[in-house]
Each structure stands twice: as C-alpha cells, then as structure tokens.
Scaffold this active site. Structure first.
Site, short mmCIF file in Angstrom:
data_model
loop_
_atom_site.label_atom_id
_atom_site.label_comp_id
_atom_site.label_asym_id
_atom_site.label_seq_id
_atom_site.Cartn_x
_atom_site.Cartn_y
_atom_site.Cartn_z
N ASP A 34 0.83 -1.20 0.00
CA ASP A 34 0.00 0.00 0.00
C ASP A 34 0.87 1.25 0.00
O ASP A 34 2.05 1.19 -0.37
CB ASP A 34 -0.94 -0.03 1.21
N HIS B 252 -3.86 6.12 3.15
CA HIS B 252 -4.55 4.90 2.72
C HIS B 252 -3.93 3.65 3.33
O HIS B 252 -4.63 2.79 3.88
CB HIS B 252 -4.51 4.82 1.19
N SER C 89 -11.25 -0.78 -0.60
CA SER C 89 -10.00 -0.86 0.17
C SER C 89 -10.26 -1.02 1.66
O SER C 89 -9.40 -1.50 2.39
CB SER C 89 -9.15 0.39 -0.06
#
Length: 639
Positions: A147, A224, A417
């Site tokens: 990520d 994220h 996600s």
C-alpha cells in the site's frame, strides 16, 4: 500472558504502479516503457545467480549485459523469477517469444480503491468463544500490506504487550525520509520497505513532492496504507466524538431575510451572527452533502463561537465527521424539520451534547454499497466473482497525520479498500487456528459459511438505481462470517493438479504452465472444462441444454459425518446431485460428486441464481449457483 497478535510487513509502493510514460534513453531507438517479464518459478536457489540469469536473458535482446544492466529496474528473485525493465514494443515482443518467458506485461497504473465493523462480524473482545479468542488474537501470524506506507507513531501500531518477532521472519526494515528503521519498526511493524525505481524509470524525472506531498520512505503521506493496516490488525476500531461533554446548552437556527429566508441556514453557505450563535449548537440544512461542505459549515460555526452543529441532509450511508473534535451530528430532513419546529416554537430551545455511543448487539440492516465490485468475471465468466462481502462503508481507523480528513490520528473512509483489510485480518485469524490450511481451503471456508441475510433475517439489498435484491454477482458467497469459517465442516480444496486443470482450461500452453509449476506439464488433447475447477461455486455463462460437472469436498469437521444435499435451483433450470448423501469416516475424508444442471424453458435468460447446500446436524456448507440459459443461440448455431 504475552499477547502477540499479528505482525505487519509494510511494502510501500510510491504512487502504487505507474502507467504509460514518455521516457526516451540513448540506449534504445524508440519510446520505451517499463515492462514486467514473468519467468515462472525460480529455477536457482542463489538470488545473485537468479539476477545474473535475468541480465543474460535481457542481453540477448538489447545487445549487451551493460545495456541490460542499465535498462533493468527490478530483479524478482525470491517468490518467483522475473524482472522489470525499460523496453520498446519490439524488444518486449522479442522477449515474449524466447523460451522460458511465460509472459511480458506492460506496466500499468492502479489507483487506490477507496461502526463497529468487527462487532458486526462477531469478533468483539466481549465474545469469549469467537475465533478472535480461539486464535489468540492471531498469535504469530504475519500480515503483508502492499500500500502507500504507514504512520508508525499511531497508537494502532504500538507493540505494547506483544511477544518477540516470529523467528521465521527474514525480511528487513529500511530507513528513508522521516522514517528511522531503528525506532519506527518494532514488534508490531516488523518490516517496511519502499520502492520508487519503477516510477523513475517510467517517467524519467524526480518525484515532485511539493505539489503532491510524499515521503521517499515507508512513511505514509496519503493515509490509505495506514488506514488499511490498522483495520486488518490495529489496536482496539475509537468513537467519532470523544471531546468534552456538556450539559444542556442553547440551540439556534440562522433565520434569513429578504426573498429567500432559508438561505442563511444552508450548510454550504451559512450566514451567522456571532452574538446569537456564541455558546450554542447550530442547526443547518444541507443540499450539498460532500465532506467539504459539511466541514466548511462546522468551521463557520466554530469561528462564530458555536459549540456544535446539527446537519439535516438527505439520508445516505456516508458518515462525515467534523474536524478537530468539533461535535456534529447528522439527521435526515424529517428529523431536521422537527428540530426546526422545536426551535421556532420554543422561547429558549436547548440541546445536550454527549459522547458517541455504540449499541452493541442491535440488529443492523446490511446492503451492498454502490461502489462495490460486481460480477460476472470478465476474464473467466465460469469462476464466480466477487468471492465475498465485508464491511467497507464508514470505517474508522488510523490514518496519516497528513490525511486531510484526519481527526486526532483517525479518519472515516469508505471503499473496497476498507473491505479488503477486514478479510485479511480474518484470514490471519483462520491461519492461526488452522495453520495447515491452503489458501483455497481458507477461501472455501469463507464462501461456504457466509451469510446471505442480515442479522434480522432479511435478505440483502444492493444499492443502485433502483435498489434491488442482492445476488451472488453483488455479494459472492455473502457477508463474511469469521466464526462460521473457523468450523466450516467441509471445504472445496485445491492442489497443484487443480490449478493445472484451470490453466489448461484457460488456454495456457504447456511451456508456460511448466514454468508456472516448476515441473513438466502437458495439457490433455481435449481441452478440459473450466466448470470442473474445484471452486466453491458453480457459474454457467451459457447453458444450452444440460451440463454435468464435478466437485470434491474434504471433511475438516467430525471424522464421522453424514451430509445431505439441499438444492435451491435457479428459476428455469433443474439441478440434480449424485450422490446426494455424503458419508465420511476416519478413512474417507474426500468425496467427489456430480452436479447436473438442465434448462427447463427453451428461452434465453439473464443470470438466475440458486444454491447447493450440504447439511448435517452441525454445519451448512453452501455454494452459490449462477446460470444463464442460451437456447436461441444454440438453435442459430444448429441452423
């Protein structure tokens, strides 16, 4: 007692994978882009020798090992054999034709896919018999995260109370901008690396960190990666508002004047009088429900001396938190109108601010979000996609301090996600309980035990225009059920031969499959049916009369078990199973069965859905059936 819990390996890929670039070099005659050259299973044990072999192979196309070394971006030499290199289209084509090369793939750009979810899944710390407790919180399992990085100072990644790093861990923690491997990796974050060479090779220019803040290190600027990591295995899911509680305080609505008396109370354009707002909670009505509009309203109220905000808006599943601990609440227009009536009809309207509360155990209706991935699969329509459904809306988790939606180190985000790390965390727990299970076994356990109804027993709906009853192309097997998956009874497992069957059915040639598997492989002369791949679902994209397929189940429950088939056929078809009773004992652990599906009505249809369930007194092992008849096409072919 030492609490180890899952450990993290953070792999930070700057801007994920980068797409089409315009880099020109003096070493090549035409435009070159980064390509991934996949060579299958690693043939040599020594990593250095593997890299040398990559240079040798590339040199046969580009002319020399010196040029090959300049063009090479990455050498993949551990999990598999392959490399990334800057190539022209003609060079890529020549490489793809060489013996030993399975596939040459152009580099591509992949964008980020963006409550009490663990309680909703039955994994609260208050449930003493859940898989969370039975797995000792995932003791010793390592989770790999691919990520945007991690914010290591977050309390979600504290290693307090954790045991030693698993001895089998052979990875590394790499330093970089604002990331010190010696202090930022610990017994929770056991490894962290970052990669940027692919970006530089594709675009040929340094990363602009002024316009788009980023760290050349595993540190997360985007947020994220931190959000997904803390969802999968962070410390204990915080409330939205944990600020100071107040007693009853004043409540006001900004009345307008002129031709549009309601304009002053619009959230996106609040007009406030600080004298009437100071020390009070403000009601506003939102026609624009984006985060920016709501946060702007909160900032306006706060600047005018207000102490809270009530937003009346069109009801949606999106939950928008206010920043800096400023208390705000969302209600629908009906409730907002009732509050407005109370304000206008009361001399001194008041309201009380309290901490957010979670009502554990209350039934919660579930539906598939509009942004969730949908089937059927475009690559292999006979393999059901999606596989499973997990919480992904309004997920509160840790984030980067640079996340613009951050509040106190946490943020609420929605997206696929957010669902993915829930599944990853559950897989970690299942792996701790069943360390000998294969990936296919874990996938089967998740799908066959998933729920197709919500906690109240109502069917699942799928968002859209209009909203509809959800089906397997919306939710796969259903809502993930971790406690059920820990004890599935039967599994649809897959070994090497099953994967070879799939590759042959998909049309891969023998040399490519041999490179994949590391052993000599020859597909049968007659192409095998993809319908016989032992997945925990049955999907038929073109049923023209009848078809018979095979599945094999493995008993992972009580050694002496008897299962009976329960069939819910898709409308317009009949389904028969032979044998329809499966008897397991200490010697019989695997049983194969045939499923015959026949069209009843000789008409074309869209996909229709049903299920096949193997049931005994303890377990219900359910797989979805998805069938589309194609009778008229069959007649046209015959004529």
């Amino acid at each position: 007692m030492v609490n180890r819990r899952p450990s993290f390996v953070i792999v930070f890929v700057l801007l994920v994978l980068i797409g089409q670039g315009l880099l020109l070099t003096s070493k090549v005659e035409a435009k070159s882009n980064v390509h991934i050259v996949y060579l299958g299973e690693r043939q040599l044990d020594d990593p250095k020798r593997v890299t040398d072999s990559h240079h040798d192979l590339l040199a046969t196309v580009v002319g020399s090992k010196e040029i090959a070394s300049d063009l090479m971006v990455y050498s993949y030499r551990h999990g598999f054999s392959g490399f990334a290199a800057k190539l022209t289209e003609s060079q890529a084509q020549k490489l793809s034709e060489l013996p030993g090369v399975v596939r040459v793939i152009p580099n591509s750009l992949h964008r980020l896919q963006t409550t009490r979810s663990w309680d909703f899944l039955g994994l609260s710390s208050n449930y003493p018999t859940s898989v969370l407790q039975n797995s000792k919180m995932g003791d010793g399992v390592i989770i790999g995260v691919f990520d945007t990085g991690i914010w290591p100072e977050s309390k979600a990644f504290s290693d307090k109370g954790l045991g030693p790093i698993p001895s089998r861990w052979k990875g590394a923690c790499k330093s970089g901008d604002s990331f010190n491997a010696a202090t930022h990796c610990n017994r929770k974050i056991i490894g962290a690396r970052w990669f940027i060479d692919g970006f530089l090779a594709e675009y040929g220019q340094p990363l602009n960190t002024t316009e788009d803040p980023e760290f050349l290190s595993p540190r997360d600027a985007n947020g994220h990666g931190t959000h997904t990591s803390s969802t999968a295995s962070g410390s204990y899911g915080q409330a939205i508002f944990t600020g100071k509680k107040n007693g009853f305080t004043g409540l006001t609505y900004p009345e307008g004047t002129g031709l549009d008396p309601t304009s002053a109370g619009a959230c996106q354009s609040l007009l406030l009088n600080s004298t009437s707002v100071a020390g009070k909670v403000v009601l506003c009505f939102a026609s624009v429900t984006g985060r920016v509009a709501i946060r702007l309203a909160a900032a306006t109220v706060q600047e005018a001396g207000g102490i809270g905000l009530i937003v009346a808006k069109n009801p949606t599943d999106a939950l928008i938190e206010c920043s800096d601990g400023f208390p705000c609440i969302e209600v629908d227009y009906e409730i907002g109108t009732r509050i407005l009536y109370y304000i206008r009809s009361t001399k001194s309207p008041t309201v009380k601010l309290s901490h957010s509360r979670t009502f554990v155990g209350e039934p919660l209706s579930a539906k598939v979000a509009f942004f969730s991935s949908r089937g059927p699969s475009s690559i292999a329509p006979e393999i059901l996609k999606p596989d499973i459904t997990a919480p992904g809306v309004n997920i509160l988790a840790a984030t980067s301090q640079m996340d613009r939606w951050m509040d106190g180190g946490y943020a609420i985000h929605s997206g696929t996600s957010m669902a993915t790390p829930h599944v990853s965390g559950i897989v970690a727990l299942l792996k701790a309980v069943h360390p000998d299970w294969s990936p296919a076994a874990i996938k089967s356990a998740l799908i066959t035990t998933a729920r197709t109804k919500d906690a109240s027993g109502f069917p699942l709906f799928a968002e859209g225009s209009p909203q509809k009853l959800a089906n397997p192309f919306d939710f796969g097997g259903g809502i993930i059920n971790p406690n059920g998956a820990a004890d599935p009874g039967l599994i649809y497992d897959m070994g090497l031969l099953d994967y070879i069957h799939y590759l042959c059915a998909m049309g891969y040639n023998n040399s490519a499959i041999t490179r994949f598997t590391g052993q000599s492989t020859a597909c049968p002369d007659e192409k095998p049916s993809i319908l016989d791949v032992n997945v925990p679902s049955i999907t038929i994209s073109s049923l023209r009369d009848s078809v018979t397929l095979t599945r094999t189940v493995t008993n992972v429950g009580s050694p002496k078990s008897i299962y009976r088939a329960e069939i819910e056929p898709p409308i317009g078809s009949t389904v028969t199973v032979r044998p329809h009773i499966l008897v397991f004992n200490s010697r019989t652990k695997k049983i194969s069965f045939n499923v015959t599906i026949s069209a009843v009505h000789r008409v074309n249809t869209g996909y229709l859905f049903g299920s096949l369930t193997w049931r005994n007194e303890r377990n219900a092992v359910r797989i979805p059936l998805s069938v589309k008849t194609d009778i008229l096409q069959s007649y046209a072919d015959d004529n």
